[in-house]
Scaffold this active site. Sequence first.
Site, PDB file in Angstrom:
ATOM      1  N   GLU A 105       0.834  -1.209   0.000  1.00 49.93           N
ATOM      2  CA  GLU A 105       0.000   0.000   0.000  1.00 49.93           C
ATOM      3  C   GLU A 105       0.867   1.258   0.000  1.00 49.93           C
ATOM      4  O   GLU A 105       0.529   2.256  -0.653  1.00 49.93           O
ATOM      5  CB  GLU A 105      -0.943  -0.022   1.203  1.00 49.93           C
ATOM      6  CG  GLU A 105      -2.061  -1.060   1.019  1.00 49.93           C
ATOM      7  CD  GLU A 105      -3.008  -1.154   2.186  1.00 49.93           C
ATOM      8  OE1 GLU A 105      -4.221  -0.949   1.981  1.00 49.93           O
ATOM      9  OE2 GLU A 105      -2.528  -1.442   3.299  1.00 49.93           O
ATOM     10  N   GLU A 125      -4.076  -9.548   3.713  1.00 44.50           N
ATOM     11  CA  GLU A 125      -4.896  -9.246   4.888  1.00 44.50           C
ATOM     12  C   GLU A 125      -6.059 -10.216   5.082  1.00 44.50           C
ATOM     13  O   GLU A 125      -6.522 -10.417   6.215  1.00 44.50           O
ATOM     14  CB  GLU A 125      -5.429  -7.811   4.806  1.00 44.50           C
ATOM     15  CG  GLU A 125      -4.394  -6.734   5.072  1.00 44.50           C
ATOM     16  CD  GLU A 125      -3.574  -6.349   3.846  1.00 44.50           C
ATOM     17  OE1 GLU A 125      -2.815  -5.380   3.934  1.00 44.50           O
ATOM     18  OE2 GLU A 125      -3.715  -7.020   2.789  1.00 44.50           O
TER      19      GLU A 125
END
Length: 696
Positions: A105, A125
């Site tokens: 990210e 995740e």
Amino acid sequence: MTDMVAYETHGAVAVLRLQNPPVNALSQAVRQALMQGMDRAEADPGVRAVLIVGDGRAFIAGADIKEFGKPPREPHLPDLCDRIEASPLLVVASMHGVSLGGGLEVALSAHYRIAQPEARIGLPEVHLGLIPGAGGTQRLPRLTGAKAAVEVITSGRHVPADEAARLGIIDRVEAGDPQAVGLACAQALLASGAARRPVSEMPAPAPIDWDATYAKVLKKGRGQLSPAQAVRAVQASAELPFADGLAAERRIFQELMATDQRQGMIHAFFSERAVSNLSELASVAPRAVEAVGVIGGGTMGAGIATSALLAGLSVVLVERGQTAAEAARARIAGNLDGALNRGKLTQERHDALLGQALEVVTDYAALADVDLVIEAVFEDMAVKTAVFAELDAVCKPGAVLATNTSYLDIGEIAAQTSRPSDVIGLHFFSPAHVMKLLEVVVPDQTVPDVVATGFALGKRMGKVAVRSGVCDGFIGNRIMRAYRTAADHMVLDGATPFEIDAALTDFGFAMGPFAVSDLAGLDIAWAMRKRLAPTRDPRERVGRYPDTLCEAGEFGRKTGKGFYLYDAGSVEPNPEVMELVMAERAERGITPRGFSPEEIQRRYMAAMVNEAAKIVGEGIARRPLDVDMVLLFGYGFPRYHGGPLKWADLQGVDTVLADIETYAREDDFFWQPAPLLRQLAAEGRCFDDLNKAPQT
């Protein structure tokens, strides 16, 4: 600046080099230092670009696991990512090793990305019951399109650099020192007059069939919420302005943070790392193992031999005769062919393993120089003790003698040798070269360095190794017998095997217990029932219908007929099963009643938890997490429930105990509450409290 991020300038490029070894995890200090680094670069009138690069093994491997479960501290990762992307300077990320989760990210917040050829990226995740929460679900689809983004995010897989480049995630793949390569890239971009290129300003991805994709992902995840919710977050990237999409992502992230599934998966994550770390072995060196012997080349023995070969060990496999030896070699070759076809092996290594590392013989004398030998013959005490007498005679002093028995008393096996302290159980699960679980079964007389050797071998083979004491069935099979008994009782009392299988697949298991029995072979449980029959308590309820199936030669998949019928790829319930069940009910005078899917699940789980609590209470398993890892990696327990004892904690130990006490009114022999379960409920404690207690 702090020591976490070094700052230096090279002409018009400011380099922010992360220095949080070994993998530059995004701790609060790292996030703060990156913020400060961006501020410093923007305040320098001579700086026109920023290069973000990592020291050590990785760019950024993700969040700092030391911060899991603690209140988040500023600066938060979403704010850091927005800060990087909004910079008026041109920002380049130079990636090596892994860039996972928050690491990717951060890279997506840069304006350009370059990577080493061996680099891997990913958003894992979902494996923690979450979705990316710092813009990953909004930025990635703008680079790859919605379909590819959904696949990357919902699988949580590591994507190689070359594939990431084809998907548009990485702009360039180039070998060399990550800082030097990144610096050259940034300087070339400046020289060419390249503009900033924020991903947030790129066009939104084209829509796909969101509802169909959501349903498909939910079905594939067998009820796990996070991958399906990730689809909705990606949908927001296509349907909402970027800022609103970020808000939707954050809302979904926070909702998942509050779920039991997230707690279960976090428990599984940490327990997987803790289960093989035993305080009793902290200062114990394992014995050296480079050459392994395997006795028996059937499905299990061939799988064990394959696993050892893939771990870089040489293998001597002993079979009874030349025909059996050739069949064993063919099985191993088939296993290795599968690894070759999946890209896990090169042709050169495949050929070397078969031609040089593997020796298949018919004489025990060939085991004279092996460091460790694993017996994998028929599950019969007389057969196994005879094998160990042979091993005792031929194996060198100091060689570890291991049995792969699933149920038998390893102390009794060890007593047939002159070196019981060198004997241990290494219980693999079939297929042994695929299944990750290894029960390291430790008799009282086994010395610590032999135990350490078992765990070292498991680690080398890529297994999740769990310590077990000696009892009938050890941890996993003993618990399986209990929950399978609960299922059999429900069939006698009115449920069908097919209703039970359906209820448990709805719970999250890949297969129900009766389908699993067909897969394993009904003759295996039949042999166990016959072995235990002479010592069986007369109060125990044991259905006779499975024995009748076996007596007719119906052993499940391998005969094409068991609880189900298997024909040309189709699977249907075997109608003969319910005929046998109904006849037995009539004979026993049982008036059948219905069972709801919820009651099936609760009874099945109560039996599992109760037996697991007995195992922990007796010290067969040292910690509740040991049980959870056995069931997760050996028995298909849904990871998002965390394991049976984590599930019990989430339900409430007192609630599970109340269920068991209710069932005991019908059958107080089978449903005897575990003393540990009663103790925890009385003290208002949970199983996880025991995981946190110091090991003894």
